[in-house]
Design a protein around this motif. Structure first.
Motif, mmCIF file in Angstrom:
data_model
loop_
_atom_site.group_PDB
_atom_site.id
_atom_site.type_symbol
_atom_site.label_atom_id
_atom_site.label_comp_id
_atom_site.label_asym_id
_atom_site.label_seq_id
_atom_site.Cartn_x
_atom_site.Cartn_y
_atom_site.Cartn_z
ATOM 1 N N ALA A 100 0.833 -1.211 0.000
ATOM 2 C CA ALA A 100 0.000 0.000 0.000
ATOM 3 C C ALA A 100 0.862 1.254 0.000
ATOM 4 N N GLU A 101 0.323 2.305 -0.593
ATOM 5 C CA GLU A 101 0.977 3.607 -0.574
ATOM 6 C C GLU A 101 0.513 4.390 0.657
ATOM 7 N N PRO A 102 1.383 5.216 1.227
ATOM 8 C CA PRO A 102 0.960 6.031 2.378
ATOM 9 C C PRO A 102 -0.195 6.947 1.999
ATOM 10 N N GLY A 103 -1.142 7.107 2.925
ATOM 11 C CA GLY A 103 -2.279 7.993 2.713
ATOM 12 C C GLY A 103 -2.448 8.929 3.887
ATOM 13 N N LEU A 104 -3.456 9.791 3.825
ATOM 14 C CA LEU A 104 -3.685 10.754 4.905
ATOM 15 C C LEU A 104 -3.932 10.063 6.237
ATOM 16 N N ARG A 105 -4.542 8.891 6.186
ATOM 17 C CA ARG A 105 -4.828 8.188 7.437
ATOM 18 C C ARG A 105 -3.549 7.756 8.162
ATOM 19 N N ASP A 106 -2.451 7.691 7.410
ATOM 20 C CA ASP A 106 -1.181 7.275 8.005
ATOM 21 C C ASP A 106 -0.404 8.441 8.612
ATOM 22 N N PHE A 107 -0.826 9.653 8.327
ATOM 23 C CA PHE A 107 -0.059 10.826 8.759
ATOM 24 C C PHE A 107 0.226 10.844 10.259
ATOM 25 N N PRO A 108 -0.760 10.508 11.135
ATOM 26 C CA PRO A 108 -0.471 10.546 12.578
ATOM 27 C C PRO A 108 0.611 9.563 13.009
ATOM 28 N N ARG A 109 0.897 8.553 12.173
ATOM 29 C CA ARG A 109 1.888 7.551 12.552
ATOM 30 C C ARG A 109 3.306 7.902 12.106
ATOM 31 N N VAL A 110 3.452 8.979 11.364
ATOM 32 C CA VAL A 110 4.794 9.397 10.941
ATOM 33 C C VAL A 110 5.553 9.920 12.154
ATOM 34 N N GLY A 111 6.756 9.398 12.369
ATOM 35 C CA GLY A 111 7.552 9.832 13.513
ATOM 36 C C GLY A 111 9.015 9.938 13.146
ATOM 37 N N SER A 112 9.840 10.137 14.128
ATOM 38 C CA SER A 112 11.282 10.241 13.890
ATOM 39 C C SER A 112 11.901 8.850 13.887
ATOM 40 N N LEU A 113 13.096 8.771 13.374
ATOM 41 C CA LEU A 113 13.811 7.497 13.337
ATOM 42 C C LEU A 113 14.066 6.959 14.746
ATOM 43 N N PRO A 114 14.542 7.777 15.704
ATOM 44 C CA PRO A 114 14.722 7.246 17.063
ATOM 45 C C PRO A 114 13.414 6.760 17.685
ATOM 46 N N GLN A 115 12.305 7.446 17.378
ATOM 47 C CA GLN A 115 11.016 7.001 17.913
ATOM 48 C C GLN A 115 10.637 5.626 17.388
ATOM 49 N N LEU A 116 10.950 5.371 16.121
ATOM 50 C CA LEU A 116 10.639 4.064 15.551
ATOM 51 C C LEU A 116 11.414 2.964 16.267
ATOM 52 N N VAL A 117 12.690 3.215 16.529
ATOM 53 C CA VAL A 117 13.496 2.230 17.254
ATOM 54 C C VAL A 117 12.878 1.951 18.620
ATOM 55 N N THR A 118 12.529 3.020 19.301
ATOM 56 C CA THR A 118 11.955 2.856 20.637
ATOM 57 C C THR A 118 10.600 2.164 20.571
ATOM 58 N N MET A 119 9.765 2.576 19.590
ATOM 59 C CA MET A 119 8.437 1.982 19.469
ATOM 60 C C MET A 119 8.520 0.488 19.193
ATOM 61 N N ALA A 120 9.504 0.098 18.376
ATOM 62 C CA ALA A 120 9.651 -1.320 18.060
ATOM 63 C C ALA A 120 10.030 -2.132 19.292
ATOM 64 N N ARG A 121 10.572 -1.453 20.300
ATOM 65 C CA ARG A 121 11.009 -2.141 21.518
ATOM 66 C C ARG A 121 10.113 -1.849 22.717
ATOM 67 N N SER A 122 9.006 -1.160 22.500
ATOM 68 C CA SER A 122 8.179 -0.706 23.624
ATOM 69 C C SER A 122 6.897 -1.513 23.783
ATOM 70 N N MET A 172 9.420 3.412 33.106
ATOM 71 C CA MET A 172 8.236 3.679 32.284
ATOM 72 C C MET A 172 8.287 5.074 31.668
ATOM 73 N N LEU A 173 8.685 6.063 32.449
ATOM 74 C CA LEU A 173 8.693 7.442 31.957
ATOM 75 C C LEU A 173 9.742 7.651 30.870
ATOM 76 N N THR A 174 10.913 7.054 31.058
ATOM 77 C CA THR A 174 11.960 7.194 30.047
ATOM 78 C C THR A 174 11.509 6.633 28.707
ATOM 79 N N LEU A 175 10.942 5.436 28.737
ATOM 80 C CA LEU A 175 10.480 4.823 27.492
ATOM 81 C C LEU A 175 9.296 5.584 26.916
ATOM 82 N N ALA A 176 8.380 6.043 27.778
ATOM 83 C CA ALA A 176 7.200 6.763 27.294
ATOM 84 C C ALA A 176 7.591 8.044 26.565
ATOM 85 N N ARG A 177 8.584 8.755 27.079
ATOM 86 C CA ARG A 177 9.037 9.979 26.404
ATOM 87 C C ARG A 177 9.632 9.653 25.041
ATOM 88 N N ASP A 178 10.473 8.632 25.005
ATOM 89 C CA ASP A 178 11.147 8.290 23.755
ATOM 90 C C ASP A 178 10.201 7.715 22.715
#
Length: 369
Positions: A100-122, A172-178
């Protein structure tokens, strides 16, 4: 239309929605938008040398990489190693399942590269929030002159593992911020504070920490908290919201709007960790708190440190002149208690009195000086 409007105003989606773990699962494409042409060229070279399946989109300074969702954390960490810290923070990323191609519905999920790393581990924190495994422990705040008299309880966030083991807030707070989960964690902590206090039958006022940067608009973000307080029959005057001095938002107008909302709703406001940051005096005159809490590092060994003693005396004199109540945090020794008591502190809390617990421990005469 009226029904739809009420539904929209019911709560803040930003605070109450959690990322769906399935959105990072399965095979798909990771889109990386680089901040500079130099950064784009660097990443293309690295990917070319790695032999990965990727597609460069030079006109958009974008690269797409095909991979399994389970590989996201490792791959993103590798990219972090190829870019500078500034480039990594400025790189926008989005994982889209399948072709699928990115659409407007995906916009809220766009984040930074460090956030993606953290999200994948959170995943464990997302599970903890989804399964409502956030609870509260309570530490007594007592009269400085007679420590048997409980003035209030401070609610302190805790989590627990599926097996019941406690998780302390720092992790929890450290991970939540990242991972951009601070809004959700802050809300869960506030709701737990009032609900657990009600369940335990605590009758004294309740101090609740809140993070200003986790609130967009108080009318929406705090609605669930206010509703829970009202539903549980807790008087707003018995609730004190603590602003963490060392974590306050740099936007003074936003912070003032939060305080104004709390006061309109009938709550009181405390300035927490006074002396821990660099803007204490400005915050006092800007926020005009009902209560000031002196940071534990300022109190630690105060009876032996003339610098700490001089600073604290001036803060206490200022509070007395302005009619602001004071709490000395982190009291651990009889000598610290004697010093703050002799210099006019109204209330104290700390391990000498009682450690946080659920239910809170009873105060015994052993701690009366």
């Amino acid at each position: 239309m009226r029904h739809m409007s009420q539904t929209v105003l019911k709560s803040c989606e930003r605070c109450q929605s959690l990322p769906q773990k399935h959105e990072l699962e399965g095979r798909g494409r990771l889109f990386l938008w680089l901040p500079l042409g130099h950064s784009y060229g660097k990443l293309v070279r690295v990917l070319g040398e790695s032999g990965r399946d990727f597609q460069p989109l030079p006109q958009e300074q974008c690269v797409t990489v095909r991979l399994e969702g389970s590989q996201l954390g490792t791959f993103a960490a590798d990219v972090l190693g190829a870019l500078t810290d500034e480039e990594s923070r400025a790189t926008r990323v989005l994982f889209v399942q399948g072709d699928a191609e990115p659409g407007l519905r995906d916009f809220p999920r766009v984040g930074s590269l460090p956030q993606l790393v953290t999200m994948a581990r959170s995943g464990w924190l997302v599970d903890m929030l989804a399964e409502k495994r956030i609870t509260s422990h309570y530490q007594p705040i007592v009269d400085a002159k007679d420590t048997r008299r409980v003035y209030a309880y401070e609610a302190l966030m805790r989590g627990f593992e599926p097996d019941g083991a406690l998780v302390f807030p720092g992790k929890m707070l450290t991970l939540a911020r990242d991972a951009d989960l601070l809004f959700q964690l802050d809300l869960a902590a506030r709701l737990s504070a009032v609900r657990e206090a009600s369940r335990l039958g605590l009758k004294a006022p309740l101090f609740i920490n809140f993070t200003p940067t986790a609130i967009y608009d108080p009318e929406f973000c705090l609605r669930s908290t206010v509703a829970a307080i009202n539903d549980l029959g807790i008087s707003p005057s018995d609730v004190v919201f603590e602003i963490i001095e060392s974590d306050h938002t740099p936007n003074a107008n936003h912070l003032k709007s939060l305080i104004a909302y709390y006061r309109r709703t009938g709550f009181r406001v405390a300035l927490d960790d006074l002396g821990a940051g660099y803007s204490s005096l400005n915050l006092i005159h800007q926020l005009r708190p009902d209560i000031m809490k002196l940071d534990m590092e300022l109190i630690r060994g105060i009876h032996q440190d003339p610098y700490k003693a001089s600073i604290t005396r001036k803060l206490l004199e200022l509070a007395q002149q302005l009619g602001i109540l004071t709490v000395a945090e982190g009291i651990e020794t009889p000598e610290e208690l004697r010093w703050v008591r002799a210099h006019g502190v109204d209330f104290v809390q700390g391990y000498l009195i009682a450690k946080p617990a659920s239910p809170p421990v009873s105060i015994t005469p052993h701690f009366v000086d």
